[in-house]
Scaffold this motif. Structure first.
Motif, short mmCIF file in Angstrom:
data_model
loop_
_atom_site.label_atom_id
_atom_site.label_comp_id
_atom_site.label_asym_id
_atom_site.label_seq_id
_atom_site.Cartn_x
_atom_site.Cartn_y
_atom_site.Cartn_z
N SER A 262 0.86 -1.19 0.00
CA SER A 262 0.00 0.00 0.00
C SER A 262 0.89 1.23 0.00
N LYS A 263 0.65 2.12 -0.98
CA LYS A 263 1.43 3.34 -1.12
C LYS A 263 1.41 4.18 0.16
N MET A 328 12.32 7.66 -2.76
CA MET A 328 11.30 6.63 -2.70
C MET A 328 9.93 7.24 -2.40
N MET A 329 9.89 8.19 -1.45
CA MET A 329 8.61 8.83 -1.11
C MET A 329 8.05 9.58 -2.30
N GLU A 330 8.89 10.31 -3.01
CA GLU A 330 8.40 11.10 -4.14
C GLU A 330 7.91 10.19 -5.27
N ALA A 331 8.63 9.08 -5.51
CA ALA A 331 8.21 8.13 -6.54
C ALA A 331 6.84 7.55 -6.17
N HIS A 337 -3.08 5.42 -7.81
CA HIS A 337 -3.74 4.39 -7.00
C HIS A 337 -2.88 3.97 -5.82
N ASP A 338 -3.47 3.23 -4.88
CA ASP A 338 -2.74 2.92 -3.64
C ASP A 338 -1.90 1.64 -3.72
N GLU A 339 -2.25 0.74 -4.65
CA GLU A 339 -1.53 -0.55 -4.68
C GLU A 339 -0.35 -0.46 -5.63
N ASP A 355 2.35 1.13 -11.00
CA ASP A 355 0.97 1.21 -10.50
C ASP A 355 0.24 -0.03 -11.03
N SER A 356 -0.26 -0.87 -10.13
CA SER A 356 -0.82 -2.13 -10.62
C SER A 356 -2.12 -1.92 -11.40
N LYS A 357 -2.65 -0.69 -11.35
CA LYS A 357 -3.89 -0.42 -12.11
C LYS A 357 -3.68 0.56 -13.28
N ASP A 358 -2.44 0.94 -13.56
CA ASP A 358 -2.19 1.94 -14.60
C ASP A 358 -0.79 1.70 -15.16
#
Lengths: 372, 372
Positions: A262-263, A328-331, A337-339, A355-358
């Motif tokens: 989770s992001k 890492m935080m900025e990336a 999305h959160d995942e 991004d697992s959805k994009d």
């Protein structure tokens, strides 16, 4: 020059063009905004050597622009902005009194501002290049948000201070790197174009600020400059000289470890160690195995932090890798999305975030060498 | 030392004492907060040479302070504050692990912070002076708000960097001046006291921040220091050496002109000219007569402003007087009510501002000489 206009309308366009005026230019007149009042429209122009902005206001019921006398003048950006902002009146009156001395008035208050004659202002060429295309404003804003933050702020290698836009048939590849990390976004333009340009990140931020969701932005490209038509605002940017390196070979394609997380959870955990800085920089170590995922950080002077993460899934054996907490935080923050899936090759290899959805966006970060 | 406590309770007292810790002190340990855990209470102390703050937390159901082992340590103010702020846990555990190395933990995250041994911390004497009295917190806050802003920020004449508190029977005279303006507030203490002290404005601001409306503040005074007891917080301030001048003779008592005006209206009008600054300073000219009251401002470089005021009442003949826009705005803002009476002697004489509904407060401003 003599006209009256709704305060809110004038203030909006002044704020917009004012962003291109420069207080530090060797040419003092460039700290001003050029007013040009003709027939049926008021045109405002500001520019430094880097970016130029032009706003055109056509008389309408909405802005109540009322033109009494054509003319032009250059007024210092911050003074005209402050004057208009502080006048307590719905309608603002502007009038050249004598030469370039301009009266700005509303209600029972008035200012007299020392302007400059408009023929002293350099001629900015806003001719539209032939090659042009349209993208939804929302898409352009997303491209800028997801790539420009990666650009270098150092002028050591100017080409890295901008985002590279390169066409490949219908596709637009948008790439930014500072040589320690990289962002790549691919957009389908729906039309075949052919260009390869690099645009200063700072100018792209100004474009992003002008975009209101919902409308299209027209982009016109030449080999000297790029123009963004955002509603009635025209933003023109210089291009960065030089050849942008081919970064595709830097992006690994085979991975041995995958962390799905989770992001927001990961960002909070990294942020917890953010004050363990040495010289403005903090390194975070990730130790992952099938049993546990641990994040730790250490500063010789201050102390250390340690935390057990709660990933969605981890695939692979034992992995130990260190990276810049900030990068890492900025990336992570750049994703919608959160995942987020983070794919690692190994301890000292670049890793990618997806991004697992994009699948249009990819972030790459280089690890940091540590001695423990 | 080992204890646990509610995060919100610990964070509140850390923020409070942290204000007295100094990053720039020649004594590095003074950038820390001293933790002292005894029997039934946790005491936190921070100090620079100027101000000292002490917080005492007694174990209660509210703060969930749970003491496992007595002890003491000094932890760097910003690191302990950040640690506690960033831990995602209702309860925070603090424990000395080894010497002065301290573990701060909550939920599944923990920090190890390098502290210092408490016997290295200088001994701060918090003995309470005999002379003491109480005032409502609201009154003390008002005194500070209405006087301290006038104090000088230059160390050229140290006595002007503080507010002078001088008793006269039951009355407390609170006076501040930077030699260009003056604020005087009189408070009835309801009890006879005898002191004459000057307290640094910067320390009074810290006192004001601690005050929650509704409760009394106890003030204890010696010839060396002053203590403010605000709930469980003890703020101790040094006094400024030197004799505060008698300013009463500077306050005129006979006036030839009186302007009764709405504070908010006047502030907005002055603010409209605030960008006509030369070297950070702007002068406003008031021209008053029975017919009209006009405000104007001028900057050789930028231009000018002009505005007709709408006073409630004006008594007197023609008056022309110039003053600092900032001083006038700050004086006006210090009043609680909107109807302000400004009394003038003449063009180059000090003038006073009075709240027509509150005679405890007076502001005095010196005019500025202009050449037109």
């Amino acid at each position: 020059m003599k006209f009256s206009i709704k305060k809110t309308s004038l203030h909006k366009v002044l704020s917009s063009v004012g962003r291109a005026s420069s207080t530090f230019s060797p040419l003092p007149i460039l700290s001003g905004i050029k007013f040009d009042l003709r027939n049926d429209a008021l045109t405002l122009i500001a520019s430094d050597s880097n970016i130029s902005i032009k706003e055109t206001i056509y008389a309408s019921k909405d802005n109540e622009l009322n033109i009494s006398e054509e003319g032009s003048v250059v007024l210092e950006s911050r003074y005209i902005l402050e004057s208009v902002r502080k006048l307590d009146s719905d309608i603002i009156h502007l009038e050249i009194i004598d030469g370039a001395l301009t009266r700005i008035s509303g209600n029972h208050a008035e200012y007299m501002i020392n302007g400059s004659k408009s023929d002293l202002y350099p001629n900015i060429d806003f001719t539209k290049p032939e090659a042009s295309f349209k993208v939804p404003g929302r898409t352009l804003k997303e491209v800028i948000d997801q790539t420009a933050f990666v650009c270098s702020t150092s002028e050591d290698r100017p080409i890295f201070t901008g985002v590279n836009f390169k066409t490949d048939g219908n596709l637009l590849h948008c790439v930014a790197t500072d040589s320690y990390r990289l962002a790549k976004k691919v957009v389908d333009l729906g039309v075949e174009m052919d260009f390869n340009i690099s645009v200063p990140a700072s100018n792209l931020y100004e474009v992003a600020k002008s975009i209101q969701d919902g409308n299209d932005v027209e982009i016109a490209v030449s080999d000297k400059l790029v123009q963004f038509y955002v509603e009635d605002t025209l933003i023109q940017s210089r291009l960065i000289d030089g050849i942008f390196p081919d970064v595709n070979r830097l992006i690994p394609s085979e991975f041995g470890f995958e962390l799905l997380i989770s992001k927001s959870h990961f960002i909070t955990a990294i942020d917890r160690s953010s004050f363990l800085k040495s010289e403005g920089y903090w390194t975070v170590k990730l130790e992952a195995s099938q049993d546990t995922i641990e994040l730790s950080s250490k500063s010789q002077e201050i102390g250390s932090s340690q935390e057990v993460l709660n990933p969605i899934e981890y695939k692979g054996g034992f992995l130990k890798i260190s990276f810049s907490g900030r990068y890492m935080m900025e990336a992570l923050k750049s994703f919608k999305h959160d995942e987020i899936l983070i794919k690692f090759v190994g301890e000292m290899q670049a890793f990618v975030l997806i991004d697992s959805k994009d699948d249009s966006i990819l972030q790459l970060v280089l690890p940091v060498r540590t001695f423990d």
